[in-house]
Structure formats: C-alpha cells, structure tokens
Design a protein around this motif. Sequence first.
Motif, PDB file in Angstrom:
ATOM      1  N   GLU A 103       0.830  -1.210   0.000  1.00 51.30           N
ATOM      2  CA  GLU A 103       0.000   0.000   0.000  1.00 51.30           C
ATOM      3  C   GLU A 103       0.864   1.260   0.000  1.00 51.30           C
ATOM      4  N   MET A 104       1.932   1.257   0.776  1.00 54.65           N
ATOM      5  CA  MET A 104       2.833   2.407   0.818  1.00 54.65           C
ATOM      6  C   MET A 104       3.489   2.637  -0.539  1.00 54.65           C
ATOM      7  N   LEU A 105       3.903   1.562  -1.187  1.00 52.71           N
ATOM      8  CA  LEU A 105       4.533   1.682  -2.506  1.00 52.71           C
ATOM      9  C   LEU A 105       3.535   2.173  -3.548  1.00 52.71           C
ATOM     10  N   ALA A 154      -5.034   1.182  -5.661  1.00 48.32           N
ATOM     11  CA  ALA A 154      -4.897   0.072  -4.708  1.00 48.32           C
ATOM     12  C   ALA A 154      -5.091  -1.249  -5.437  1.00 48.32           C
ATOM     13  N   GLY A 155      -4.272  -2.218  -5.093  1.00 47.60           N
ATOM     14  CA  GLY A 155      -4.360  -3.544  -5.707  1.00 47.60           C
ATOM     15  C   GLY A 155      -3.571  -3.686  -6.995  1.00 47.60           C
ATOM     16  N   THR A 156      -2.862  -2.633  -7.396  1.00 45.15           N
ATOM     17  CA  THR A 156      -2.086  -2.666  -8.640  1.00 45.15           C
ATOM     18  C   THR A 156      -0.840  -3.546  -8.504  1.00 45.15           C
ATOM     19  N   LEU A 157      -0.170  -3.448  -7.367  1.00 42.73           N
ATOM     20  CA  LEU A 157       1.102  -4.151  -7.187  1.00 42.73           C
ATOM     21  C   LEU A 157       0.937  -5.474  -6.461  1.00 42.73           C
ATOM     22  N   ALA A 181      13.160   8.740   0.191  1.00 41.20           N
ATOM     23  CA  ALA A 181      12.495   9.571   1.201  1.00 41.20           C
ATOM     24  C   ALA A 181      11.587   8.729   2.089  1.00 41.20           C
ATOM     25  N   LEU A 182      10.869   7.786   1.491  1.00 38.78           N
ATOM     26  CA  LEU A 182       9.993   6.891   2.256  1.00 38.78           C
ATOM     27  C   LEU A 182      10.796   6.086   3.270  1.00 38.78           C
ATOM     28  N   MET A 183      11.922   5.567   2.842  1.00 42.10           N
ATOM     29  CA  MET A 183      12.768   4.774   3.736  1.00 42.10           C
ATOM     30  C   MET A 183      13.252   5.624   4.907  1.00 42.10           C
ATOM     31  N   ASP A 184      13.593   6.878   4.622  1.00 35.98           N
ATOM     32  CA  ASP A 184      14.065   7.773   5.670  1.00 35.98           C
ATOM     33  C   ASP A 184      12.927   8.144   6.619  1.00 35.98           C
ATOM     34  N   ASP A 185      11.794   8.544   6.068  1.00 40.15           N
ATOM     35  CA  ASP A 185      10.665   9.011   6.879  1.00 40.15           C
ATOM     36  C   ASP A 185      10.000   7.897   7.685  1.00 40.15           C
ATOM     37  N   GLU A 186       9.723   6.779   7.037  1.00 39.33           N
ATOM     38  CA  GLU A 186       8.942   5.716   7.664  1.00 39.33           C
ATOM     39  C   GLU A 186       9.780   4.708   8.451  1.00 39.33           C
ATOM     40  N   PHE A 187      11.015   4.476   7.990  1.00 35.54           N
ATOM     41  CA  PHE A 187      11.827   3.414   8.580  1.00 35.54           C
ATOM     42  C   PHE A 187      13.112   3.933   9.216  1.00 35.54           C
ATOM     43  N   ASP A 188      13.337   5.238   9.118  1.00 40.20           N
ATOM     44  CA  ASP A 188      14.536   5.863   9.669  1.00 40.20           C
ATOM     45  C   ASP A 188      15.805   5.176   9.159  1.00 40.20           C
ATOM     46  N   LYS A 189      15.802   4.882   7.856  1.00 43.07           N
ATOM     47  CA  LYS A 189      16.938   4.221   7.217  1.00 43.07           C
ATOM     48  C   LYS A 189      17.421   5.061   6.051  1.00 43.07           C
ATOM     49  N   VAL A 238       8.882  -5.863  -6.754  1.00 41.69           N
ATOM     50  CA  VAL A 238       8.299  -5.217  -5.575  1.00 41.69           C
ATOM     51  C   VAL A 238       8.781  -5.929  -4.315  1.00 41.69           C
ATOM     52  N   ALA A 239       8.912  -7.237  -4.371  1.00 44.23           N
ATOM     53  CA  ALA A 239       9.398  -8.001  -3.214  1.00 44.23           C
ATOM     54  C   ALA A 239      10.802  -7.548  -2.815  1.00 44.23           C
ATOM     55  N   ASP A 240      11.633  -7.208  -3.789  1.00 42.92           N
ATOM     56  CA  ASP A 240      12.981  -6.715  -3.492  1.00 42.92           C
ATOM     57  C   ASP A 240      12.914  -5.394  -2.728  1.00 42.92           C
ATOM     58  N   LEU A 241      11.988  -4.507  -3.118  1.00 37.07           N
ATOM     59  CA  LEU A 241      11.823  -3.241  -2.397  1.00 37.07           C
ATOM     60  C   LEU A 241      11.334  -3.503  -0.976  1.00 37.07           C
ATOM     61  N   MET A 242      10.412  -4.440  -0.831  1.00 41.64           N
ATOM     62  CA  MET A 242       9.889  -4.767   0.493  1.00 41.64           C
ATOM     63  C   MET A 242      10.994  -5.347   1.380  1.00 41.64           C
TER      64      MET A 242
END
Length: 73
Positions: A8-10, A18-21, A43-51, A64-68
């Motif tokens: 959903e975030m991606l 929704a449901g595309t990926l 930016a998402l990784m920094d904001d949401e995961f502090d990485k 997509v699994a690789d991004l997850m």
Amino acid sequence: MTETKKIEMLEEMMELEAGTLKADTVLSDIEEWDSIALISFIALMDDEFDKVIKGSVIKQAKTVADLMALMEA
C-alpha cells in the motif's frame, strides 16, 4: 509491518490504484517506476523506517518483493 501495508505504501508513493502491485511485480514493467519514484522511495525509507539507503542499492531491486526486503533490512 505487514506485506500488505508495504505494498500500500509503494502504491501510494507511485500514485497507483490500490491492488495494482503484487510482490512478484517486476519494477521495469511499472510505468511509474522512474527516477522520481526512486527518490521518493529513498524519502519513504528515511521518513517511515529511519533508514538511509543509496540509489545504487535500490537500482539492484528487480521486483516489488525486493523493495519490500529493503524495508526490512
């Protein structure tokens, strides 16, 4: 965080419906996966995961699994 929430975030990040990926969706098949999406993922990784993640690492992702997986790392 669940796989569904990550997808959903991606989808939101790439402004997809929704449901595309799915986990096995190939990134090169997604028209919206471009240089702007790559920066948005950083930016998402920094904001949401502090990485902090490098673009070169993201470019190695094929699905997509690789991004997850990067979200978990």
